[in-house]
Design an enzyme around this catalytic site. Structure first.
Site, PDB file in Angstrom:
ATOM      1  N   HIS A 129       1.460  -6.292   0.616  1.00 52.45           N
ATOM      2  CA  HIS A 129       1.327  -5.205  -0.361  1.00 52.45           C
ATOM      3  C   HIS A 129       2.530  -4.284  -0.192  1.00 52.45           C
ATOM      4  CE1 HIS A 129      -0.802  -2.408  -3.067  1.00 52.45           C
ATOM      5  NE2 HIS A 129      -0.163  -1.484  -2.353  1.00 52.45           N
ATOM      6  N   CYS A 130       3.300  -4.150  -1.254  1.00 55.51           N
ATOM      7  CA  CYS A 130       4.524  -3.348  -1.195  1.00 55.51           C
ATOM      8  C   CYS A 130       4.265  -1.985  -1.832  1.00 55.51           C
ATOM      9  CB  CYS A 130       5.661  -4.065  -1.933  1.00 55.51           C
ATOM     10  SG  CYS A 130       7.227  -3.176  -1.859  1.00 55.51           S
TER      11      CYS A 130
END
Length: 330
Positions: A129-130
Site C-alpha cells: 500500500h503506497c
C-alpha cells in the site's frame, strides 16, 4: 481491520502531487525559457513528453482499481468461518503454496493475494500500500506504478541537469530570478533523488525476479524456487506488455463484451464417473493436485447425477463461497 482516517490519508498523496507539479511548473516558467533561447525547442518538447508520461502513469496508479476482490455477502456461508480450516495448500509448478482463509472477506485468498489493513480489502498479487499514491499497488496497477517510478527518475535527472547547466551558464548573475529558482528546484530534487532512485532500482530487481514487495519483505521463496517466476526477460516483458486484467469490483461492465464462437470440431464424449478414485481435486487457483483422489465438498460439482455431469459453479462465486467451493478463479 483498521483503516486510515479520511482526513489524513490524502496528505501524502497531496504532497506528492504538489511537489511534482510545482517543481515542473517552476522549471518550465523560469530556466526553460533561457534554455529555449539557447538550444531551441528541443528542451521543452523533450521535457514535456517526459512530464506527460510521468503524470499519466501517476494518475493511473492512483485512481485505477489495483485488483480488489469483493467481500462475500453476509448471507453467504454464514457459518463457514467457524468450520473452515485456516489454510489450504495448492501445488504450483511443483511447489506447495499455502492459501489462507480471510476472516474479513470470507474466502480463501488466491495465491499472492493479501489483505490490506488500510483499504480493508483483499488485493490480487498484492505488492504494497503506497501512501504517496493513496492506493494499493496490485495486479492491475503495478505496471503503471513501475513505469511511473522509471519515468519519474528520468524526469528528475533531466530537470536537475538542465537547471545545473543554466546555473553554470549564469553563474555571474546568481541574483537573477531564473538562477535562484533553478537552485531551489535543484535543492528539492537533490533531497528526493536518492530515495526515488533507490526505490526504482529495488523494483527493477523485483520485476526481474518475478517477486512482489510483500513476498520480498516477508521472505517467501527465500533460498528456494519461485513458482511464479518466468525468467528475467519474460518477467520484464510480462510486466510491461502483459494483459490488462478486468476489474472484479464491477463485473457487469465486462458481461457481454467478449463473445466466444462455438468450436467447429465435434464435442468430446462425456464420460460417467463411476468411482471416487476418478475424482481429482482442483484448488482455488485452478492448479490440480495430482496426488489427491479423496472425495470432498471441493469435488461435489463433479459427481454424476442421472448419468451426466452436474455443471460447475461460476468462478466468481467460487471465491465468495469460501471453503464450500474451491474451484478455479480468474
Amino acid at each position: 481491520m483498521p483503516s486510515c482516517k479520511p482526513k489524513t490519508r490524502f496528505i501524502p498523496a497531496t504532497c506528492a502531487w504538489t511537489l511534482l507539479l510545482a517543481c515542473t511548473t517552476l522549471f518550465f516558467v523560469f530556466p526553460c525559457i533561457s534554455l529555449y533561447n539557447k538550444w531551441g525547442i528541443y528542451v521543452p518538447v523533450y521535457q514535456g513528453v517526459v512530464t506527460l508520461f510521468v503524470v499519466l502513469n501517476f494518475s493511473l496508479a492512483t485512481f485505477m482499481d489495483p485488483g480488489v476482490i469483493p467481500k462475500a455477502s453476509t448471507d453467504e456461508d454464514r457459518d463457514d468461518d467457524f468450520r473452515a480450516p485456516l489454510y489450504k495448500n495448492v501445488e504450483i509448478n511443483g511447489i506447495t503454496v499455502r492459501m489462507k482463509w480471510c476472516v474479513t472477506c470470507h474466502f480463501y485468498r488466491p495465491p499472492r493475494c493479501s489483505h490490506c489493513s488500510v483499504c480493508n480489502h483483499c488485493i490480487e498479487t498484492f505488492d504494497h500500500h503506497c501512501p504517496w499514491v493513496n492506493n494499493c499497488i496490485g495486479r492491475r496497477n503495478y505496471r503503471y506504478f513501475f513505469m511511473f517510478l522509471c519515468s519519474l527518475s528520468i524526469h528528475m535527472i533531466s530537470i536537475f541537469t538542465f537547471c545545473l547547466i543554466h546555473v553554470l551558464d549564469r553563474k555571474e548573475f546568481l541574483t537573477e530570478t531564473n538562477t535562484i529558482v533553478s537552485m531551489v528546484v535543484m535543492g528539492v530534487i537533490a533531497l528526493l533523488l536518492i530515495p526515488i532512485l533507490g526505490l526504482t532500482g529495488f523494483h527493477m530487481v523485483l520485476v526481474s525476479r518475478g517477486r512482489t514487495t510483500n513476498e520480498q519483505v516477508t521472505g517467501k521463496f527465500r533460498g528456494g524456487y519461485n513458482p511464479f517466476s518466468r525468467g528475467c526477460c519474460r518477467n520484464c516483458c510480462f510486466i510491461l506488455c502483459g494483459p490488462q486484467y478486468p476489474s472484479i469490483k464491477r463485473p457487469a461492465k465486462y458481461i457481454g463484451r467478449y463473445k466466444f464462437k462455438p468450436s467447429a470440431s465435434p464435442p468430446a464424449p462425456v464420460s460417467t464417473i463411476t468411482s471416487q478414485s476418478q475424482v481429482r481435486v482442483y484448488m482455488d487457483n485452478g492448479v490440480q493436485a495430482p496426488n489427491s483422489t479423496a472425495y470432498s465438498q471441493d469435488t461435489a460439482g463433479l459427481i454424476t447425477q442421472d448419468n451426466g455431469l452436474r455443471p460447475l459453479p461460476s468462478p466468481c462465486r467460487a471465491i465468495q463461497h469460501g471453503p464450500s467451493c474451491s474451484h478455479n478463479y480468474h
